[in-house]
Design an enzyme around this catalytic site. Sequence first.
Site: not given
Ligand code: F6P
Length: 197
Positions: A8-9, A15, A60, A82, A149
Amino acid sequence: PRPIFMSRHGESEFNMQGRIGGNAPLTPAGRVYAAKLCEFMQALYPAGSDLAVWTSTMVRTGETVAPMTGVYDVVKWRALDEIYAGKMEGLTYEYVAQHMAGEYEARKTDKLNYRYPGRGESYQDVFIRLEPVMFEMLRCRTPLLIIGHQAILRVLYAYLKRHTPQECPTLAMPLHTVIKLTPRAYSCDEEWFSPLE
Ligand code: F6P
């Protein structure tokens, strides 16, 4: 067989704040990781090696890959951006849980198929969006690093490790970690590294 590295970044401002989606820049800790990740890869693949680096078009990931520009061949794919959270972009998970409880529960119940309202995506949508990347990933004949991501790497990892789609949305994909996958006949060998240590 050539390995596929994924990371990941570095940690982003969102975050740190527990916010969904958005296009935030890295925190100071995230920038330290970007430098360390480049050092880690250079120890394995000196500058000018045939390591291919793929990343998304977001801020990012751009900041994370920055130290590698001019060191490796870097390709930016929009398909690696993402998961798009539609109306929930920029909100905190906590806010959604408190003020949009129905949506929060619906996602918890079926995270694979839950599609964010407001033209957002589901993990299932992301699987389809990533098909061309998976195709090229398997065709790629050189070592590859994907700087991605959380949701994107869960999908690519699940595909390579033959996890079921149902398992995919909750797989562990921590920040500041490099996963090395080496394709074998039926699955992939796997090693985890922490470049910050
Ligand atoms: O929290 C970081 C992230 O990359 C968000 O931008 C994204 O919506 C999420 O993680 C995806 O993970 P999850 O599906 O568990 O919410």
